[in-house]
Design a protein around this motif. Structure first.
Motif, PDB file in Angstrom:
ATOM      1  N   VAL A  71      27.725 -14.951  -4.283  1.00  0.00           N
ATOM      2  CA  VAL A  71      26.923 -15.646  -3.275  1.00  0.00           C
ATOM      3  C   VAL A  71      26.564 -17.016  -3.834  1.00  0.00           C
ATOM      4  CG1 VAL A  71      24.766 -15.624  -1.973  1.00  0.00           C
ATOM      5  CG2 VAL A  71      25.997 -13.487  -2.371  1.00  0.00           C
ATOM      6  N   HIS A  72      26.721 -18.031  -3.007  1.00  0.00           N
ATOM      7  CA  HIS A  72      26.335 -19.390  -3.368  1.00  0.00           C
ATOM      8  C   HIS A  72      25.071 -19.739  -2.592  1.00  0.00           C
ATOM      9  CE1 HIS A  72      29.991 -20.777  -5.573  1.00  0.00           C
ATOM     10  NE2 HIS A  72      30.397 -19.621  -5.078  1.00  0.00           N
ATOM     11  N   TYR A  73      24.125 -20.324  -3.287  1.00  0.00           N
ATOM     12  CA  TYR A  73      22.852 -20.705  -2.678  1.00  0.00           C
ATOM     13  C   TYR A  73      22.762 -22.217  -2.587  1.00  0.00           C
ATOM     14  CZ  TYR A  73      21.420 -15.895  -3.380  1.00  0.00           C
ATOM     15  OH  TYR A  73      21.338 -14.529  -3.335  1.00  0.00           O
ATOM     16  N   THR A  74      22.209 -22.685  -1.478  1.00  0.00           N
ATOM     17  CA  THR A  74      22.051 -24.115  -1.224  1.00  0.00           C
ATOM     18  C   THR A  74      20.627 -24.377  -0.766  1.00  0.00           C
ATOM     19  OG1 THR A  74      24.350 -24.199  -0.475  1.00  0.00           O
ATOM     20  CG2 THR A  74      22.971 -26.084   0.075  1.00  0.00           C
ATOM     21  N   VAL A  75      20.044 -25.434  -1.302  1.00  0.00           N
ATOM     22  CA  VAL A  75      18.696 -25.837  -0.908  1.00  0.00           C
ATOM     23  C   VAL A  75      18.716 -26.369   0.519  1.00  0.00           C
ATOM     24  CG1 VAL A  75      16.839 -27.495  -1.378  1.00  0.00           C
ATOM     25  CG2 VAL A  75      18.020 -26.376  -3.272  1.00  0.00           C
ATOM     26  N   ARG A  76      17.707 -26.047   1.304  1.00  0.00           N
ATOM     27  CA  ARG A  76      17.548 -26.568   2.668  1.00  0.00           C
ATOM     28  C   ARG A  76      16.507 -27.692   2.616  1.00  0.00           C
ATOM     29  NH1 ARG A  76      15.595 -23.225   6.654  1.00  0.00           N
ATOM     30  NH2 ARG A  76      16.636 -24.579   8.126  1.00  0.00           N
ATOM     31  N   PRO A  77      16.944 -28.953   2.526  1.00  0.00           N
ATOM     32  CA  PRO A  77      16.001 -30.065   2.380  1.00  0.00           C
ATOM     33  C   PRO A  77      14.978 -30.168   3.506  1.00  0.00           C
ATOM     34  CG  PRO A  77      18.275 -30.838   2.187  1.00  0.00           C
ATOM     35  CD  PRO A  77      18.320 -29.394   2.574  1.00  0.00           C
ATOM     36  N   GLU A  78      15.368 -29.758   4.716  1.00  0.00           N
ATOM     37  CA  GLU A  78      14.420 -29.857   5.833  1.00  0.00           C
ATOM     38  C   GLU A  78      13.217 -28.939   5.635  1.00  0.00           C
ATOM     39  OE1 GLU A  78      17.643 -26.906   7.091  1.00  0.00           O
ATOM     40  OE2 GLU A  78      17.568 -28.819   6.040  1.00  0.00           O
ATOM     41  N   ALA A  79      13.405 -27.819   4.946  1.00  0.00           N
ATOM     42  CA  ALA A  79      12.280 -26.919   4.669  1.00  0.00           C
ATOM     43  C   ALA A  79      11.318 -27.572   3.678  1.00  0.00           C
ATOM     44  CB  ALA A  79      12.793 -25.595   4.114  1.00  0.00           C
ATOM     45  N   LEU A  80      11.866 -28.275   2.725  1.00  0.00           N
ATOM     46  CA  LEU A  80      11.016 -28.978   1.761  1.00  0.00           C
ATOM     47  C   LEU A  80      10.310 -30.157   2.406  1.00  0.00           C
ATOM     48  CD1 LEU A  80      13.329 -28.847  -1.359  1.00  0.00           C
ATOM     49  CD2 LEU A  80      11.281 -27.498  -0.909  1.00  0.00           C
ATOM     50  N   ALA A  81      10.921 -30.752   3.417  1.00  0.00           N
ATOM     51  CA  ALA A  81      10.294 -31.878   4.117  1.00  0.00           C
ATOM     52  C   ALA A  81       9.012 -31.423   4.803  1.00  0.00           C
ATOM     53  CB  ALA A  81      11.266 -32.476   5.134  1.00  0.00           C
ATOM     54  N   ARG A  82       9.005 -30.202   5.359  1.00  0.00           N
ATOM     55  CA  ARG A  82       7.776 -29.672   5.980  1.00  0.00           C
ATOM     56  C   ARG A  82       6.657 -29.541   4.956  1.00  0.00           C
ATOM     57  NH1 ARG A  82      10.132 -24.468   8.790  1.00  0.00           N
ATOM     58  NH2 ARG A  82       9.276 -23.758   6.855  1.00  0.00           N
ATOM     59  N   VAL A  83       6.995 -29.055   3.773  1.00  0.00           N
ATOM     60  CA  VAL A  83       5.989 -28.894   2.717  1.00  0.00           C
ATOM     61  C   VAL A  83       5.486 -30.260   2.272  1.00  0.00           C
ATOM     62  CG1 VAL A  83       5.587 -28.072   0.367  1.00  0.00           C
ATOM     63  CG2 VAL A  83       6.936 -26.695   1.951  1.00  0.00           C
ATOM     64  N   ARG A  84       6.416 -31.201   2.061  1.00  0.00           N
ATOM     65  CA  ARG A  84       6.013 -32.559   1.666  1.00  0.00           C
ATOM     66  C   ARG A  84       5.068 -33.165   2.690  1.00  0.00           C
ATOM     67  NH1 ARG A  84      11.355 -33.638   1.120  1.00  0.00           N
ATOM     68  NH2 ARG A  84      12.084 -33.137  -0.926  1.00  0.00           N
ATOM     69  N   SER A  85       5.393 -33.016   3.945  1.00  0.00           N
ATOM     70  CA  SER A  85       4.577 -33.564   5.023  1.00  0.00           C
ATOM     71  C   SER A  85       3.179 -32.956   4.998  1.00  0.00           C
ATOM     72  CB  SER A  85       5.250 -33.300   6.367  1.00  0.00           C
ATOM     73  OG  SER A  85       4.431 -33.714   7.416  1.00  0.00           O
ATOM     74  N   PHE A  86       3.099 -31.661   4.796  1.00  0.00           N
ATOM     75  CA  PHE A  86       1.797 -31.005   4.754  1.00  0.00           C
ATOM     76  C   PHE A  86       0.990 -31.471   3.546  1.00  0.00           C
ATOM     77  CE2 PHE A  86      -0.982 -27.594   3.255  1.00  0.00           C
ATOM     78  CZ  PHE A  86      -1.830 -27.503   4.342  1.00  0.00           C
ATOM     79  N   LEU A  87       1.628 -31.544   2.394  1.00  0.00           N
ATOM     80  CA  LEU A  87       0.918 -31.945   1.181  1.00  0.00           C
ATOM     81  C   LEU A  87       0.501 -33.408   1.203  1.00  0.00           C
ATOM     82  CD1 LEU A  87       2.993 -30.029  -1.505  1.00  0.00           C
ATOM     83  CD2 LEU A  87       0.757 -29.415  -0.553  1.00  0.00           C
ATOM     84  N   THR A 104      23.956 -26.870  -4.629  1.00  0.00           N
ATOM     85  CA  THR A 104      24.504 -25.516  -4.487  1.00  0.00           C
ATOM     86  C   THR A 104      24.832 -24.954  -5.862  1.00  0.00           C
ATOM     87  OG1 THR A 104      25.466 -26.038  -2.350  1.00  0.00           O
ATOM     88  CG2 THR A 104      26.417 -24.190  -3.502  1.00  0.00           C
ATOM     89  N   ALA A 105      24.605 -23.654  -6.012  1.00  0.00           N
ATOM     90  CA  ALA A 105      24.980 -22.986  -7.258  1.00  0.00           C
ATOM     91  C   ALA A 105      25.385 -21.553  -6.945  1.00  0.00           C
ATOM     92  CB  ALA A 105      23.833 -23.002  -8.257  1.00  0.00           C
ATOM     93  N   CYS A 106      26.298 -21.049  -7.735  1.00  0.00           N
ATOM     94  CA  CYS A 106      26.769 -19.681  -7.605  1.00  0.00           C
ATOM     95  C   CYS A 106      25.777 -18.747  -8.296  1.00  0.00           C
ATOM     96  CB  CYS A 106      28.140 -19.542  -8.255  1.00  0.00           C
ATOM     97  SG  CYS A 106      28.790 -17.861  -8.209  1.00  0.00           S
ATOM     98  N   ALA A 107      25.534 -17.605  -7.678  1.00  0.00           N
ATOM     99  CA  ALA A 107      24.608 -16.625  -8.243  1.00  0.00           C
ATOM    100  C   ALA A 107      25.046 -16.156  -9.626  1.00  0.00           C
ATOM    101  CB  ALA A 107      24.475 -15.435  -7.299  1.00  0.00           C
ATOM    102  N   CYS A 108      26.326 -16.268  -9.931  1.00  0.00           N
ATOM    103  CA  CYS A 108      26.812 -15.811 -11.229  1.00  0.00           C
ATOM    104  C   CYS A 108      26.258 -16.649 -12.380  1.00  0.00           C
ATOM    105  CB  CYS A 108      28.336 -15.794 -11.263  1.00  0.00           C
ATOM    106  SG  CYS A 108      29.115 -17.419 -11.093  1.00  0.00           S
ATOM    107  N   HIS A 109      25.877 -17.898 -12.120  1.00  0.00           N
ATOM    108  CA  HIS A 109      25.365 -18.774 -13.165  1.00  0.00           C
ATOM    109  C   HIS A 109      23.839 -18.708 -13.329  1.00  0.00           C
ATOM    110  CE1 HIS A 109      29.253 -20.642 -13.547  1.00  0.00           C
ATOM    111  NE2 HIS A 109      29.270 -20.884 -12.244  1.00  0.00           N
ATOM    112  N   LEU A 110      23.149 -18.263 -12.297  1.00  0.00           N
ATOM    113  CA  LEU A 110      21.692 -18.351 -12.290  1.00  0.00           C
ATOM    114  C   LEU A 110      20.979 -17.433 -13.279  1.00  0.00           C
ATOM    115  CD1 LEU A 110      21.242 -18.773  -8.449  1.00  0.00           C
ATOM    116  CD2 LEU A 110      21.050 -20.540 -10.207  1.00  0.00           C
ATOM    117  N   PRO A 111      21.359 -16.163 -13.440  1.00  0.00           N
ATOM    118  CA  PRO A 111      20.613 -15.321 -14.388  1.00  0.00           C
ATOM    119  C   PRO A 111      20.608 -15.882 -15.804  1.00  0.00           C
ATOM    120  CG  PRO A 111      21.955 -13.947 -12.987  1.00  0.00           C
ATOM    121  CD  PRO A 111      22.363 -15.387 -12.731  1.00  0.00           C
ATOM    122  N   ASP A 112      21.774 -16.279 -16.305  1.00  0.00           N
ATOM    123  CA  ASP A 112      21.841 -16.817 -17.666  1.00  0.00           C
ATOM    124  C   ASP A 112      21.086 -18.136 -17.795  1.00  0.00           C
ATOM    125  OD1 ASP A 112      23.307 -14.670 -18.560  1.00  0.00           O
ATOM    126  OD2 ASP A 112      25.243 -15.677 -18.320  1.00  0.00           O
TER     127      ASP A 112
END
Length: 125
Positions: free
Chosen positions: A97-113, A58-66
Motif C-alpha cells: 500500500v502506498h500512502y499519500t498526504v492530502r494537502p487539502e486536509a492540512l489546509a483546513r487545519v492551518r486555516s483553523f490554527l 508518497t511512500a510505500c508501507a514497506c519502508h515506513l516501519p523501519d
C-alpha cells in the motif's frame, strides 16, 4: 472585592460581549476534532511528516516501519487513524500500500490554527 466560597469576585462583575460571528457548524467541528485527534499522537505526526517530505508526498508501507522504528501492525493502526481523519490517501500497488498526504486536509487545519485573535489588548474581563 467580595469573597465567595474561597474565590474573589469583583463587585463590578461585567459580561463581555461575545463574537459577532456564527459558530462553526457542529459537523465541521467534529471533522476538525477528528483530524486534530489524529495529529495528537507523536507517531502519527512523524508519519505525516515522513510522507510529506517523501518524493511526491508518497511512500510505500514497506519502508515506513523501519524508517520510524515501529512494527507493521503498529503502522497499520496509525495509518488507519490518519486515513480515517482524511489526512492521507492509500492506494494498493501489488502487495504493498502506498500512502499519500492530502494537502487539502492540512489546509483546513492551518486555516483553523490561523484564527484571528482580535481585541487581545482591549479585553473587558
Amino acid at each position: 472585592m467580595t469573597q465567595v466560597q474561597g474565590s474573589v469576585v469583583s463587585v463590578n462583575d461585567e459580561c463581555c460581549a461575545g463574537a459577532d460571528c456564527e459558530l462553526m457548524p457542529k459537523h465541521e467541528a467534529e471533522e476538525l476534532a477528528t483530524v486534530l485527534r489524529a495529529l495528537a499522537d507523536p507517531t502519527r505526526v512523524r508519519l505525516l511528516q515522513y510522507l510529506a517530505e517523501s518524493a511526491l508526498g508518497t511512500a510505500c508501507a514497506c519502508h515506513l516501519p523501519d524508517a520510524l522504528g515501529i512494527t507493521q501492525p503498529t503502522l497499520s493502526h496509525h495509518m488507519r487513524k490518519l486515513h480515517d481523519a482524511g489526512l492521507v490517501e492509500r492506494e494498493r500497488r501489488g502487495r504493498w500500500v502506498h500512502y499519500t498526504v492530502r494537502p487539502e486536509a492540512l489546509a483546513r487545519v492551518r486555516s483553523f490554527l490561523d484564527l484571528p485573535v482580535s481585541g487581545v489588548r482591549e479585553r473587558c474581563c
